[in-house]
Write a protein that holds these residues in place. Structure first.
Motif, short mmCIF file in Angstrom:
data_model
loop_
_atom_site.label_atom_id
_atom_site.label_comp_id
_atom_site.label_asym_id
_atom_site.label_seq_id
_atom_site.Cartn_x
_atom_site.Cartn_y
_atom_site.Cartn_z
N PHE A 1 61.85 14.01 27.24
CA PHE A 1 61.49 13.80 25.83
C PHE A 1 60.12 14.39 25.51
O PHE A 1 59.90 14.96 24.46
CB PHE A 1 61.52 12.31 25.48
N PHE A 2 59.20 14.22 26.45
CA PHE A 2 57.87 14.78 26.22
C PHE A 2 57.94 16.29 26.18
O PHE A 2 57.38 16.94 25.31
CB PHE A 2 56.91 14.33 27.32
N SER A 3 58.67 16.84 27.13
CA SER A 3 58.70 18.29 27.25
C SER A 3 59.37 18.95 26.06
O SER A 3 58.96 20.02 25.64
CB SER A 3 59.42 18.69 28.53
N LEU A 4 60.39 18.31 25.49
CA LEU A 4 61.02 18.92 24.31
C LEU A 4 60.34 18.46 23.01
O LEU A 4 60.88 18.69 21.93
CB LEU A 4 62.51 18.64 24.30
N SER A 5 59.19 17.82 23.12
CA SER A 5 58.42 17.40 21.94
C SER A 5 59.24 16.52 20.99
O SER A 5 59.19 16.71 19.78
CB SER A 5 57.91 18.60 21.15
N LEU A 6 60.01 15.57 21.54
CA LEU A 6 60.93 14.82 20.69
C LEU A 6 60.35 13.50 20.18
O LEU A 6 59.40 12.97 20.73
CB LEU A 6 62.20 14.52 21.48
N PHE B 1 44.99 12.63 23.35
CA PHE B 1 44.79 12.75 24.81
C PHE B 1 45.08 14.18 25.28
O PHE B 1 44.46 14.68 26.22
CB PHE B 1 45.57 11.69 25.60
N TYR B 2 45.99 14.83 24.57
CA TYR B 2 46.33 16.22 24.91
C TYR B 2 45.12 17.14 24.73
O TYR B 2 44.89 18.05 25.52
CB TYR B 2 47.46 16.66 23.99
N THR B 3 44.37 16.90 23.66
CA THR B 3 43.19 17.73 23.39
C THR B 3 42.15 17.55 24.48
O THR B 3 41.48 18.51 24.88
CB THR B 3 42.60 17.37 22.01
N GLY C 1 57.14 27.39 22.27
CA GLY C 1 55.70 27.20 22.45
C GLY C 1 55.33 25.74 22.35
O GLY C 1 54.49 25.24 23.10
N SER C 2 55.96 25.04 21.40
CA SER C 2 55.72 23.60 21.29
C SER C 2 56.21 22.89 22.53
O SER C 2 55.53 22.04 23.11
CB SER C 2 56.44 23.05 20.05
N ALA C 3 57.41 23.26 22.96
CA ALA C 3 58.02 22.57 24.09
C ALA C 3 57.27 22.86 25.40
O ALA C 3 56.99 21.96 26.18
CB ALA C 3 59.49 22.99 24.22
N VAL C 4 56.96 24.13 25.62
CA VAL C 4 56.28 24.51 26.86
C VAL C 4 54.80 24.18 26.74
O VAL C 4 54.11 24.71 25.89
CB VAL C 4 56.45 26.01 27.14
N GLY C 5 54.37 23.28 27.59
CA GLY C 5 52.96 22.90 27.51
C GLY C 5 52.51 22.30 28.82
O GLY C 5 53.10 22.57 29.88
N LEU C 6 51.49 21.46 28.73
CA LEU C 6 51.01 20.80 29.94
C LEU C 6 52.14 20.02 30.60
O LEU C 6 52.18 19.86 31.82
CB LEU C 6 49.87 19.85 29.58
N GLY C 7 53.08 19.55 29.78
CA GLY C 7 54.24 18.83 30.31
C GLY C 7 55.03 19.66 31.29
O GLY C 7 55.56 19.13 32.27
N ASN C 8 55.11 20.96 31.04
CA ASN C 8 55.88 21.82 31.94
C ASN C 8 55.09 22.22 33.17
O ASN C 8 55.60 22.22 34.28
CB ASN C 8 56.29 23.12 31.23
N SER D 1 56.77 4.61 22.86
CA SER D 1 56.95 5.02 21.47
C SER D 1 57.92 6.19 21.31
O SER D 1 58.85 6.15 20.50
CB SER D 1 55.58 5.37 20.91
N GLN D 2 57.71 7.23 22.13
CA GLN D 2 58.52 8.45 21.94
C GLN D 2 60.03 8.23 22.12
O GLN D 2 60.80 8.60 21.22
CB GLN D 2 58.04 9.50 22.92
N PRO D 3 60.48 7.64 23.22
CA PRO D 3 61.93 7.43 23.35
C PRO D 3 62.48 6.51 22.26
O PRO D 3 63.56 6.75 21.73
CB PRO D 3 62.08 6.77 24.72
N1 TRP Z 1 56.14 19.44 24.78
C1 TRP Z 1 54.76 19.69 25.04
C2 TRP Z 1 54.51 19.73 26.54
O1 TRP Z 1 55.42 19.78 27.31
C3 TRP Z 1 53.86 18.70 24.38
C4 TRP Z 1 54.20 18.37 22.98
C5 TRP Z 1 54.13 19.18 21.89
C6 TRP Z 1 54.63 17.12 22.52
N2 TRP Z 1 54.50 18.50 20.78
C7 TRP Z 1 54.82 17.24 21.12
C8 TRP Z 1 54.88 15.95 23.17
C9 TRP Z 1 55.29 16.16 20.41
C10 TRP Z 1 55.34 14.88 22.45
C11 TRP Z 1 55.55 14.98 21.09
O2 TRP Z 1 53.40 19.73 26.98
#
Ligand code: TRP
Length: 449
Positions: free
Chosen positions: A224-229, A107-109, A20-27, A387-389
């Motif tokens: 990286f975004f999609s796996l919430s890393l 920004f996600y909100t 659920g965390s991973a699957v989001g707007l990113g997917n 930042s994320q990577p």
């Molecule tokens: N992975 C989510 C998506 O694909 C978004 C997400 C959830 C996320 N938690 C995160 C992105 C932490 C970066 C960091 O939409």
């Protein structure tokens, strides 16, 4: 403290929460858009490669640290540190992660708020409230702030109920619903004229668009975004996994689910675009590429739904429910990162911590809404591309270079007694020590030059 910490009650519960965390707007938004603008299947192929070669190992790093420490990101990184310098680094990385995730959440909100507004639009039209419907789809600060507030309230309500009664309960309800809605929408779109052309554009690689470095950067960022890393989300969820679970297996399942749903989402969005074209909706931008980003979700698809009569109203409702569910199961995982820290390290109750941080993030959202042009894209770029990577790199360094190897193996062995002789243990340590950091650095150099 261990007794008061939450824990997922089952493997299924964790899988739903983490996917659920991973699957989001990113997917559903990011991935198909990236595919569309990067040569269809060529991007798909690069993406799959990067997910399993780089993102999965990094995901494992977070899950292992989290479950070992059974605490929030700052404390967890500190607990595997071996000297004063690495303890300082731990605090730095932990805090940078929390700031990054708070900014991503803001920004996600805002985007999630749009999804919610577009979900109410067809409902309003159904009820004959046409003026209200128009207000819902008009991009005004007032609308944006109101829907930021509603969406944040939902997120806060889930998180303040805790790990089992909030995160797990809602993820196990919402994720199966998401999959069902997605599959139904795909089946419906496939029956419409033009869909097959879209499917072809999605699955047949256009190699003329592959040979650029931008593709690699986009694909890694997307993975990286999609796996919430990189920001401690998966670390914190990992800290709620039972010691009986086999980590490499459930980490693999999360990656598979995430990729699977991204690929499925592409099978919805790309055909839908070509159906829209068949119906007379413009799907190419001025430079000749497929319309991507907000233009795709907030203009092309709604125009498609509008051109479909009463079925269109149903399809619009289903699609924006899908988007809202995807957003919510992700936003809760972001909010949990700072909340778990405040609860554990500052002895604040869960409800208070959640409300405080939720209010803080809402404030940042407001700031962005009122300075949208100057802030929005900038914050997206800084948090997700830089930042994320970079933080992901530090998580790799912590696990591979700072934490003692026996400690890492010992943690994996819990729930996986044969780990030492497994394929995972033959490959992953090398990966996380050399290949992941190097690959991330290389992408960085590309990004900066
Ligand atoms: N992975 C989510 C998506 O694909 C978004 C997400 C959830 C996320 N938690 C995160 C992105 C932490 C970066 C960091 O939409």
């Amino acid at each position: 403290m261990a007794a008061t910490r939450g824990e997922f009650s089952s493997r299924f519960g964790f899988l739903m929460a983490a996917s659920g965390s991973a699957v989001g707007l990113g997917n559903i938004w990011g991935f198909p858009t990236n595919v569309a603008s990067n040569g269809g299947a060529a991007f798909l192929f690069t993406y799959l490669l990067l997910v399993f070669a780089l993102a999965y190992p990094a995901l494992m790093a977070e899950l292992i640290i989290g479950r070992h420490a059974r605490s929030n990101a700052v404390t967890a990184l500190k607990s595997i540190s071996t000297n004063a310098a690495s303890k300082k680094l731990a605090v730095g990385v932990g805090f940078a992660g929390m700031i990054t995730v708070a900014l991503i959440l803001s920004f996600y909100t805002i985007i999630s708020g749009w999804m919610l507004a577009f979900f109410f639009d067809p409902l309003a039209r159904l009820l004959g409230m046409d003026e209200f419907a128009q207000w819902l789809t008009r991009d005004t600060s007032t609308r944006n702030i109101i829907f930021v507030g509603i969406f944040m309230l939902l997120t806060v309500m889930v998180i303040s109920a805790g790990v089992k009664d909030g995160i797990e309960k809602w993820a196990t309800r919402l994720m199966p619903a998401l999959i069902v809605i997605l599959v139904l929408l795909i089946a419906y779109v496939f029956t419409l004229p033009g869909a097959m052309e879209g499917l072809r554009a999605y699955l047949v690689p256009d190699f003329s668009r592959v040979a650029n470095a931008g593709l690699l950067i986009n694909a890694l960022g997307q993975a990286f975004f999609s796996l919430s890393l990189g920001v401690g989300t998966m670390l914190v969820y990992g800290s709620y996994i039972s010691k009986q679970e086999n980590l490499p297996t459930i980490g693999g399942l999360v990656a598979l689910l995430d990729v699977g749903i991204a690929v499925l989402a592409g099978m919805l969005i790309m055909p839908a675009m070509y159906v829209a074209q068949t119906n007379g909706v413009e799907i190419y931008d001025d430079s000749g590429g497929l319309i991507a980003g907000p233009g795709l979700i907030l203009s092309v698809l709604p125009s498609l739904f509008n051109s479909m009569g009463s079925m269109g109203i149903l399809a619009a409702i289903a699609f924006f429910i899908l988007m809202t569910i995807a957003s919510l199961t992700s936003s809760i995982s972001m909010l949990e990162v700072p909340v778990s820290y405040v609860i554990e390290n500052h002895k604040v109750g869960r409800q208070r911590a959640t409300i405080m941080i939720g209010a803080g993030v809402t404030l940042i959202c407001t700031l962005i809404v009122f300075n949208f042009d100057s802030l929005f894209d900038r914050i997206v770029t800084i948090t997700t591309e830089y930042s994320q990577p970079l933080l992901g790199l530090f998580f790799c360094i912590f696990v591979a270079w700072i934490w003692k190897r026996d400690g890492v193996l010992g943690e994996i062995k819990q729930g996986y007694p044969d780990a030492e002789s497994s394929l995972f243990w033959k490959i992953w340590p090398v990966y996380i020590k050399f290949i992941c950091p190097l690959a991330i650095l290389m992408v960085y150099v590309e990004l900066l030059t």
